[in-house]
Design a protein around this motif. Structure first.
Motif, short mmCIF file in Angstrom:
data_model
loop_
_atom_site.label_atom_id
_atom_site.label_comp_id
_atom_site.label_asym_id
_atom_site.label_seq_id
_atom_site.Cartn_x
_atom_site.Cartn_y
_atom_site.Cartn_z
N THR A 1 -13.80 -2.88 -22.63
CA THR A 1 -13.58 -1.46 -22.89
C THR A 1 -12.14 -1.11 -22.49
N ASP A 2 -11.77 0.15 -22.75
CA ASP A 2 -10.44 0.63 -22.36
C ASP A 2 -10.45 1.18 -20.93
N ALA A 3 -11.38 0.68 -20.11
CA ALA A 3 -11.54 1.20 -18.74
C ALA A 3 -10.26 1.15 -17.92
N ALA A 4 -9.42 0.14 -18.16
CA ALA A 4 -8.26 -0.07 -17.30
C ALA A 4 -6.96 0.42 -17.95
N LEU A 5 -7.07 1.15 -19.06
CA LEU A 5 -5.86 1.52 -19.81
C LEU A 5 -5.55 3.00 -19.71
N THR A 6 -4.29 3.33 -19.95
CA THR A 6 -3.85 4.73 -19.86
C THR A 6 -2.57 4.92 -20.66
N ASP A 7 -2.33 6.17 -21.03
CA ASP A 7 -1.01 6.47 -21.60
C ASP A 7 -0.11 7.08 -20.50
N GLY A 8 -0.61 7.13 -19.29
CA GLY A 8 0.18 7.61 -18.16
C GLY A 8 0.81 6.45 -17.41
N VAL A 9 0.59 6.41 -16.08
CA VAL A 9 1.19 5.35 -15.26
C VAL A 9 0.17 4.23 -15.07
N LEU A 10 0.50 3.05 -15.55
CA LEU A 10 -0.38 1.90 -15.38
C LEU A 10 0.06 1.17 -14.11
N LEU A 11 -0.86 1.05 -13.18
CA LEU A 11 -0.51 0.55 -11.85
C LEU A 11 -1.13 -0.82 -11.60
N ASP A 12 -0.27 -1.80 -11.43
CA ASP A 12 -0.71 -3.18 -11.19
C ASP A 12 -0.63 -3.46 -9.68
N VAL A 13 -1.77 -3.76 -9.06
CA VAL A 13 -1.74 -4.01 -7.60
C VAL A 13 -2.01 -5.48 -7.30
N SER A 14 -1.73 -6.35 -8.27
CA SER A 14 -2.08 -7.76 -8.06
C SER A 14 -1.27 -8.39 -6.92
N ALA A 15 -0.14 -7.75 -6.53
CA ALA A 15 0.63 -8.31 -5.41
C ALA A 15 -0.01 -7.95 -4.06
N VAL B 1 0.85 -1.20 0.00
CA VAL B 1 0.00 0.00 0.00
C VAL B 1 0.89 1.25 0.00
N ASP B 2 1.99 1.23 0.75
CA ASP B 2 2.91 2.38 0.77
C ASP B 2 3.42 2.69 -0.63
N GLU B 3 3.69 1.63 -1.38
CA GLU B 3 4.18 1.86 -2.75
C GLU B 3 3.10 2.51 -3.62
N VAL B 4 1.85 2.10 -3.41
CA VAL B 4 0.75 2.71 -4.18
C VAL B 4 0.69 4.20 -3.86
N VAL B 5 0.79 4.52 -2.57
CA VAL B 5 0.77 5.93 -2.14
C VAL B 5 1.91 6.69 -2.83
N ALA B 6 3.09 6.10 -2.83
CA ALA B 6 4.26 6.77 -3.41
C ALA B 6 4.08 6.97 -4.91
N VAL B 7 3.53 5.95 -5.58
CA VAL B 7 3.35 6.03 -7.04
C VAL B 7 2.36 7.15 -7.38
N VAL B 8 1.26 7.22 -6.62
CA VAL B 8 0.24 8.24 -6.90
C VAL B 8 0.84 9.64 -6.67
N ARG B 9 1.56 9.80 -5.57
CA ARG B 9 2.14 11.14 -5.27
C ARG B 9 3.14 11.55 -6.34
N ARG B 10 3.98 10.57 -6.74
CA ARG B 10 5.02 10.90 -7.72
C ARG B 10 4.39 11.26 -9.07
N ALA B 11 3.38 10.46 -9.47
CA ALA B 11 2.74 10.71 -10.77
C ALA B 11 2.09 12.09 -10.77
N ARG B 12 1.47 12.42 -9.65
CA ARG B 12 0.80 13.72 -9.57
C ARG B 12 1.80 14.86 -9.70
N GLU B 13 2.94 14.68 -9.02
CA GLU B 13 3.99 15.73 -9.13
C GLU B 13 4.45 15.89 -10.57
N ARG B 14 4.49 14.75 -11.29
CA ARG B 14 4.97 14.81 -12.68
C ARG B 14 3.84 15.16 -13.66
N GLY B 15 2.63 15.32 -13.14
CA GLY B 15 1.50 15.66 -14.01
C GLY B 15 1.04 14.49 -14.88
#
Ligand SMILES: Cc1cc2nc3c(=O)[nH]c(=O)nc-3n(C[C@H](O)[C@H](O)[C@H](O)COP(=O)(O)OP(=O)(O)OC[C@H]3O[C@@H](n4cnc5c(N)ncnc54)[C@H](O)[C@@H]3O)c2cc1C
Length: 444
Positions: free
Chosen positions: A62-76, A35-49
């Motif tokens: 559908t393309d509901a789960a896709l992005t040209d930004g940061v794709l975040l896999d939380v399966s672990a 969960v800490d890594e998810v927090v860090a990824v979201v904060r960093r991505a936001r800083e980078r826009g």
């Protein structure tokens, strides 16, 4: 290749979903271990826009789960985190796959109250698009969640439960990935149970005339109509206690139905139909006459779900339940008039009304009509015709399956659409979790 969910093919730059109907080139793919890594990824991505999009098993069409930004896999982030045995509630990592649940819940004598027809999805992905099974007294997975914990756009943890921010529960249980990254979910389970399954082919008109009555009289009822035939394969599952006599299918019978018929014959009819469309009706008639004629008793999850080895594309609409017979008859008329050779069945299911704001069953007992097409075939004319019919019956499209609706015409279909958008404005004012799909169905 990067390992992602079971449905996802990820090359160096391109990610493709299970149905091969959507792809994207993320700027970055991140596999969060905590969960800490998810927090860090979201904060960093936001800083980078950069936008962030969590992906589950990539089983949305559908393309509901896709992005040209940061794709975040939380399966672990998976497995059991806490158990309230007295209330049958289990807190699980949101990246847990449904197929992990039988082993995780067995020590506690628990099971999911209802399931769809596969178990490859993650809990987070399945609930976020309103994944459902069938049963007039049962809702989809989102109705079974009593709490969720998400990482918000501010990079903060937000727990929503019946006692914490309870007003947000009807939004975050089914949020199309637009409100934050789910990291934990609490599931209201039920004591483990068996299902007595009776599968029979029956005449088209007889099934449709009695569909709603039969669905109301049985725990879990569904039908598969084979286009170009007058046959609907019906499935009627009755709940039994876990200590009821267990009468599973033999390994051979199971192989025949799931592998030989469910996958082999379906592949054959699809591949042959692609090369020589004229043979499809004959093969459909053959398959409809021999498929789904059996009776057995087995654990719930074994009866609800089956392997799906032949790739297809799908569109599904939820209708006010009473509209199902007329809508399916209209669909049949159009298929016959246009002479379309459709190798995949049309699936018919039901669900109870529920209270999640973006649930396709929000506020009304619902019937689902799903159309499928082999993934190598052009689905566009068939799906467009089906969508016109289902929409005219006040239908709401499944968020994870193909459709052409937009925010402007979805808003009137959902009485609490505006409330959902207000929650999104509150939790993600800068649209960190937006992608092309959320922009289409929710607006900017
Ligand atoms: C073969 C097949 C059979 C299917 N059968 C059924 C069925 O019986 N009933 C039914 O209703 N549907 C069915 N579906 C559709 C499927 O259940 C949904 O599309 C589901 O969302 C897929 O789950 P997933 O884990 O693959 O999620 P994905 O498709 O990867 O993601 C779905 C959505 O969830 C979001 N998401 C994923 N993880 C998170 C997270 N941690 N936090 C926040 N948001 C997140 C994504 O951003 C995306 O918006 C089927 C699909 C296939 C391919």
């Amino acid at each position: 290749m990067t390992a992602l969910g079971s449905g996802v093919r990820a090359g160096r730059t391109t990610v493709v979903n299970w149905g091969r109907s959507a792809s994207a080139r993320p700027a970055e793919i991140v596999h969060a271990r905590s969960v800490d890594e998810v927090v860090a990824v979201v904060r960093r991505a936001r800083e980078r826009g950069l936008p962030v999009k969590a992906i589950g098993a990539g089983h949305s069409f559908t393309d509901a789960a896709l992005t040209d930004g940061v794709l975040l896999d939380v399966s672990a982030i998976d497995g059991v985190l806490a158990v309230d045995a007295a209330r049958g509630r289990v807190v699980l990592g949101a990246g847990t796959n449904l197929h992990q649940l039988p082993a995780l819940l067995a020590p506690h004598g628990l099971a999911l109250a209802n399931m769809g027809d596969i178990d490859r999805q993650t809990l987070a992905g399945a609930t976020s698009t309103g994944t459902h099974g069938t049963g007039a007294r049962f809702g989809g997975l989102a109705t079974q969640l009593t709490a969720v914990t998400l990482v918000t756009a501010a990079g903060e943890l937000l727990r929503v439960s019946e006692s914490e921010h309870a007003e947000l529960l009807p939004a975050v249980r089914l949020g199309i990935g637009a409100l934050g990254v789910l990291v934990e979910v609490e599931v209201q389970c039920v004591p483990a149970y068996l299902l007595h399954a009776v599968e029979r082919p029956a005449p088209f008109d007889e099934v449709l005339d009695g569909f709603l009555e039969t669905a109301a009289a049985n725990d879990h009822y569904e039908g598969y109509w084979w286009p170009s035939t007058a046959t609907i394969s019906t499935k009627t599952n009755t709940r039994l206690p876990a200590d009821a006599p267990y009468r599973p299918l033999s390994a051979l019978a199971n192989w025949w139905e799931d592998e030989a018929m469910g996958s082999g014959a379906l592949w054959l009819v699809s591949a042959l139909g692609l090369a020589v469309p004229a043979v499809t009706p004959r093969i459909n008639r053959l398959v409809a006459s021999v498929y789904g004629n059996r009776e057995f008793t087995a654990p719930s999850y074994e009866v609800f779900t089956s392997p799906r080895r032949v790739r297809f594309k799908e569109m599904e609409y939820a209708l006010p339940a009473e509209a199902l017979p007329a809508a399916v008859r209209e669909l049949r008329r159009v298929i016959d008039e246009r002479g379309w050779r459709i190798s995949f069945p049309v699936e018919l299911r039901v669900a109870a009304a529920d209270e999640n704001w973006l649930s396709t069953a929000y506020g009304r007992p619902s019937a689902y009509v799903a159309v499928h097409r082999y993934h190598r075939e052009d689905h566009s004319a068939y799906f467009a015709a089906a969508e016109a019919i289902l929409r005219a019956h006040d239908g709401r499209p499944h968020w994870g399956k193909l459709h052409t609706r937009t925010a402007a015409d979805l808003a009137p279909a959902y009485p609490r659409f505006g409330d959902f958008l207000a929650v999104r404005d509150r939790l993600d004012p800068e649209r960190v979790f937006a992608n092309a799909y959320t922009r289409r169905v929710l607006g900017d």
